[in-house]
Enzyme design. Structure first.
Site, PDB file in Angstrom:
ATOM      1  CG  ASN A 168     -14.762  11.729  25.811  1.00  0.00           C
ATOM      2  OD1 ASN A 168     -15.228  11.028  26.490  1.00  0.00           O
ATOM      3  ND2 ASN A 168     -15.482  12.575  25.152  1.00  0.00           N
ATOM      4  CD  GLU A 408      -5.709  14.102  29.550  1.00  0.00           C
ATOM      5  OE1 GLU A 408      -5.513  13.018  29.084  1.00  0.00           O
ATOM      6  OE2 GLU A 408      -6.490  14.780  29.311  1.00  0.00           O
ATOM      7  CG  HIS A 493      -8.301  17.409  23.145  1.00  0.00           C
ATOM      8  ND1 HIS A 493      -7.510  17.678  24.449  1.00  0.00           N
ATOM      9  CD2 HIS A 493      -9.091  16.413  23.505  1.00  0.00           C
ATOM     10  CE1 HIS A 493      -7.770  16.970  25.130  1.00  0.00           C
ATOM     11  NE2 HIS A 493      -8.609  16.219  24.891  1.00  0.00           N
ATOM     12  CG  ASN A 531      -8.968  17.123  29.316  1.00  0.00           C
ATOM     13  OD1 ASN A 531      -8.357  17.777  30.260  1.00  0.00           O
ATOM     14  ND2 ASN A 531      -8.429  15.870  28.973  1.00  0.00           N
TER      15      ASN A 531
HETATM   16  P1  FAE Z   1     -18.125  15.515  18.406  1.00  0.00           P
HETATM   17  O1  FAE Z   1     -18.376  15.081  19.559  1.00  0.00           O
HETATM   18  O2  FAE Z   1     -17.211  15.163  17.517  1.00  0.00           O
HETATM   19  O3  FAE Z   1     -19.691  15.487  17.484  1.00  0.00           O
HETATM   20  C1  FAE Z   1     -19.629  15.653  16.047  1.00  0.00           C
HETATM   21  C2  FAE Z   1     -20.441  14.432  15.516  1.00  0.00           C
HETATM   22  O4  FAE Z   1     -20.965  14.766  14.041  1.00  0.00           O
HETATM   23  C3  FAE Z   1     -20.041  13.091  15.434  1.00  0.00           C
HETATM   24  O5  FAE Z   1     -20.679  11.978  15.945  1.00  0.00           O
HETATM   25  C4  FAE Z   1     -19.732  12.938  13.978  1.00  0.00           C
HETATM   26  O6  FAE Z   1     -19.960  11.368  13.323  1.00  0.00           O
HETATM   27  C5  FAE Z   1     -20.995  13.444  13.526  1.00  0.00           C
HETATM   28  N1  FAE Z   1     -20.624  14.052  11.962  1.00  0.00           N
HETATM   29  C6  FAE Z   1     -19.756  14.614  11.417  1.00  0.00           C
HETATM   30  N2  FAE Z   1     -19.735  14.938  10.137  1.00  0.00           N
HETATM   31  C7  FAE Z   1     -21.496  14.799   9.980  1.00  0.00           C
HETATM   32  C8  FAE Z   1     -22.181  14.854   8.818  1.00  0.00           C
HETATM   33  N3  FAE Z   1     -21.405  15.465   7.580  1.00  0.00           N
HETATM   34  N4  FAE Z   1     -23.392  14.310   9.010  1.00  0.00           N
HETATM   35  C9  FAE Z   1     -23.893  13.760  10.093  1.00  0.00           C
HETATM   36  N5  FAE Z   1     -22.848  13.632  10.885  1.00  0.00           N
HETATM   37  C10 FAE Z   1     -21.704  14.176  11.056  1.00  0.00           C
HETATM   38  O7  FAE Z   1     -18.261  17.187  18.200  1.00  0.00           O
HETATM   39  N6  FAE Z   1     -12.246  15.909  25.545  1.00  0.00           N
HETATM   40  C11 FAE Z   1     -12.503  16.152  27.064  1.00  0.00           C
HETATM   41  O8  FAE Z   1     -12.764  17.130  27.328  1.00  0.00           O
HETATM   42  N7  FAE Z   1     -12.114  15.209  28.036  1.00  0.00           N
HETATM   43  C12 FAE Z   1     -11.439  13.902  27.463  1.00  0.00           C
HETATM   44  O9  FAE Z   1     -11.068  13.015  28.440  1.00  0.00           O
HETATM   45  C13 FAE Z   1     -11.271  13.759  26.119  1.00  0.00           C
HETATM   46  N8  FAE Z   1     -10.751  12.601  25.709  1.00  0.00           N
HETATM   47  C14 FAE Z   1     -10.824  12.122  24.321  1.00  0.00           C
HETATM   48  C15 FAE Z   1     -10.131  10.918  23.869  1.00  0.00           C
HETATM   49  C16 FAE Z   1     -10.426  10.666  22.614  1.00  0.00           C
HETATM   50  C17 FAE Z   1      -9.772   9.482  22.158  1.00  0.00           C
HETATM   51  C18 FAE Z   1     -10.947  11.451  21.543  1.00  0.00           C
HETATM   52  C19 FAE Z   1     -11.038  11.303  20.119  1.00  0.00           C
HETATM   53  C20 FAE Z   1     -11.384  13.070  21.934  1.00  0.00           C
HETATM   54  C21 FAE Z   1     -11.276  13.170  23.398  1.00  0.00           C
HETATM   55  N9  FAE Z   1     -11.931  14.367  23.806  1.00  0.00           N
HETATM   56  C22 FAE Z   1     -11.916  14.639  25.198  1.00  0.00           C
HETATM   57  C23 FAE Z   1     -12.426  15.438  23.006  1.00  0.00           C
HETATM   58  C24 FAE Z   1     -13.852  15.500  22.967  1.00  0.00           C
HETATM   59  O10 FAE Z   1     -14.358  14.212  22.808  1.00  0.00           O
HETATM   60  C25 FAE Z   1     -14.218  16.314  21.925  1.00  0.00           C
HETATM   61  O11 FAE Z   1     -13.677  17.782  22.099  1.00  0.00           O
HETATM   62  C26 FAE Z   1     -15.796  16.395  21.594  1.00  0.00           C
HETATM   63  O12 FAE Z   1     -16.511  15.294  21.273  1.00  0.00           O
HETATM   64  C27 FAE Z   1     -16.138  17.479  20.605  1.00  0.00           C
HETATM   65  O13 FAE Z   1     -17.458  17.613  20.767  1.00  0.00           O
HETATM   66  P2  FAE Z   1     -18.366  18.379  19.386  1.00  0.00           P
HETATM   67  O14 FAE Z   1     -19.673  18.691  19.645  1.00  0.00           O
HETATM   68  O15 FAE Z   1     -17.566  19.606  18.758  1.00  0.00           O
END
Ligand code: FAE
Length: 552
Positions: A168, A408, A493, A531
């Site tokens: 991100n 943004e 998001h 975000n």
């Molecule tokens: P997350 O960070 O998605 O973590 C979940 C983890 O669980 C991942 O590592 C998966 O690989 C793993 N997983 C999934 N299924 C399984 C399974 N069955 N067994 C084992 N592992 C598994 O969840 N947000 C901001 O606030 N600011 C930003 O600037 C921003 N920019 C972004 C840019 C991009 C390109 C992207 C894709 C997202 C961005 N986001 C941003 C969103 C933010 O990264 C996202 O809301 C959070 O990462 C979500 O956090 P969680 O803990 O829900």
């Protein structure tokens, strides 16, 4: 914190109000968060039963966390600090070993095998440039960015130890306090803004760009042009905090350290500068000596175990994505932190297929895209946005109250002058989708429809139609296809699917099963107005504190 985290600036960039608790180093941040001292960490390491290697088949563990993103990392750190041995299971890679080019992560302009999760062709969010498609073939590999195609929407997610923090932009935004009631209606705002948002911001290492430096540096010319256009149309431009180390970025510009943001790194990982969870929460969790992380391990089932606790089935993957083994472990408590999509997909399938039949009817509901929509504008030749653009956004246009959009001002780090202004808008889109089990297809589906983005487009237009008319400019039509203005096919998001106070109690305890918790973005009902990761982190801090105090 609260609305103070968004600093409103005048055209000279000086602050008019507000301040952000700024920490320039990760160490400083962790001290503020109240983690372990080194001596305590060493004592824990000796007393720990959590081994260094991946989880073993047949193990019985006290706490298992599915996923290593924001929610999972908060849970792991705080449980470990409370004396609990924690096993984190992560389907993606560890991202701690350089490739043959000496770098851990690929550059945005040169995607390779490391860039995408099990795809043979890249799926860039901006699919075209000057009308030409830019995607290219890559070897299939357990890469860092998953472009997961659900019905009607592509959901981008990070894969690996650190989850979304790996890919991100690091924009770390606390919602305005007056919007909080609509974001998490059952949560005490007083507590969030008094305790948990500050705790999350400190532990994440959130900081703000130096406003004087912003005025002078070439790599933020695109943002200054964005500010000028916003302000000439009467919209406030606000600086947005980030977890990127701003001092490091200054050194990049000065040429004294290897370049990351200034070399355009983003989306496929930053080799330096960005304080991802690996450098903050996960580093602190590891330092307790009580946390084991198993990368390339994917949880496929959780069900009540005969002797108490939960039987968890875990597939081990190789870098082709093939399953090389299956492990069965038992855990007293299981924390679902697989991200909004990952957690929702698991829970919907486990309920429908009889593994967790007592989960309630709210499972899978309340999913939203945080109203994400993208667009570009074509500027006049006298409004160049710069050849070199820092990949980290630092400001946005706030028209939330009047028009339902917060945009943004995003970089287009192509290495050439594009005369384009590019924006990711977060909008008040009211549409919510549902995950359901399709038994015939043996998979979980999402009923989102592309047409549901229309409210987002309308809200974004409240900003950009006005700017275009004032500036005498037009929308770019070459970034998302040919003759297509809006990037309405995707979200960065994903939020919801196991909503707080509906699928769970008010602290993430899943209804129907003692000892099962949701602690990630799945808890948040579809929109955070900004975000999302600071809110995900702060909510996880709040919930785990309660769970540790009352359930352990
Ligand atoms: P997350 O960070 O998605 O973590 C979940 C983890 O669980 C991942 O590592 C998966 O690989 C793993 N997983 C999934 N299924 C399984 C399974 N069955 N067994 C084992 N592992 C598994 O969840 N947000 C901001 O606030 N600011 C930003 O600037 C921003 N920019 C972004 C840019 C991009 C390109 C992207 C894709 C997202 C961005 N986001 C941003 C969103 C933010 O990264 C996202 O809301 C959070 O990462 C979500 O956090 P969680 O803990 O829900």
């Amino acid at each position: 914190m609260g609305d103070k985290s968004l600093r409103r600036t005048g055209s000279n960039g000086m602050t008019r109000r507000g301040f952000i608790a700024r920490t320039s180093s990760i160490a400083g941040a962790m001290v503020l968060a109240g983690p372990l001292l080194p001596a305590e960490a060493a004592a824990h390491a000796q007393a720990s039963t959590a081994g260094a290697g991946p989880i073993e088949n047949g193990a019985r563990v006290p706490a298992l966390v599915i996923g290593t993103g924001y929610g999972g990392s908060v849970a792991a750190l705080r449980l470990a600090q409370a004396g609990v041995d924690v096993h984190m299971i992560e389907m993606g890679m560890a991202w701690d070993t350089p490739g043959s080019d000496g770098k851990i992560f690929a550059n945005t302009t040169k995607p390779d095998y490391r860039s995408y999760w099990l795809r043979t062709r890249t799926k860039a969010p901006l699919s075209n440039f000057l009308g030409f498609p830019i995607d290219k073939d890559v070897p299939k590999y357990t890469g860092i960015l998953d472009a997961e195609e659900m019905g009607g929407i592509i959901v981008y997610q990070g894969r690996g130890v650190g989850g979304g923090s790996l890919v991100n932009g690091g924009m770390a935004v606390t919602p305005k306090r007056q919007n909080f009631g609509a974001i998490l209606p059952t949560v005490d705002a007083e507590e969030m803004y008094g305790t948990y948002y500050p705790r999350a911001n400190a532990a994440l290492g959130v900081g703000l760009i130096d406003p004087n430096w912003f005025e002078t540096v070439d790599c933020y010319q695109f943002a200054r042009v964005g500010r000028k256009h916003a302000q000439r149309s009467g919209f406030p431009f606000v600086f947005v905090p980030d977890v990127y180390d701003w001092d490091y970025m200054k050194a990049e510009v000065a040429g004294t350290v290897p370049k990351s943001a200034v070399a355009g790194e983003i989306l496929y990982g930053n080799n330096a500068g960005k304080k991802s969870l690996q450098q903050t929460y996960i580093a602190a969790a590891r330092a307790t000596g009580k946390v084991t992380i198993s990368p390339l391990h994917r949880v496929t089932s959780v069900s009540p175990a005969s002797g108490g606790g939960y039987a968890v089935t875990i597939e081990q993957l190789n870098t082709d994505g093939a399953v090389t083994g299956t492990k069965s472990v038992t855990s007293d408590r299981v924390f679902f932190a697989a991200g909004s999509v990952g957690t929702s997909k698991l829970l919907v399938r486990l309920k429908a297929t009889g593994a967790l039949p007592r989960l309630n009817e709210e499972i899978g509901k309340g999913w939203g895209d945080n109203g994400n929509v993208m667009c570009g504008r074509a500027n006049h030749m006298w409004d160049a946005t710069g050849k070199v653009q820092a990949s980290i956004p630092c400001g946005g246009i706030d028209n939330w109250d009047a028009g339902g959009a917060f945009a943004e001002v995003a970089p287009l780090p192509t290495g050439i002058e594009t005369y384009a202004s590019f924006y990711l808008s977060i909008t008040k889109n009211p549409n919510r989708a549902r995950f359901t089990w399709n038994a015939a297809a043996n998979k979980v589906e999402l009923d989102w429809q592309t047409a549901w983005k229309q409210p987002s487009i309308d809200m974004a237009k409240t900003i950009f139609d006005k700017i275009n008319s004032k500036e005498g400019t037009i929308y770019r039509t070459d970034l998302f296809g040919t003759n297509k203005i809006w990037g309405d096919h995707l979200t960065y998001h994903p939020l919801g699917g196991a909503v707080l106070g509906k699928a769970t109690d008010n602290y993430g305890r899943l209804h129907g099963y003692t000892g099962l918790y949701v602690i990630d973005g799945a808890l948040i009902p579809g929109n955070t107005s900004v975000n999302p990761f600071v809110t995900i982190t702060a909510l996880a801090e709040r919930n785990i504190e309660k769970i540790i105090a009352t359930d352990l």
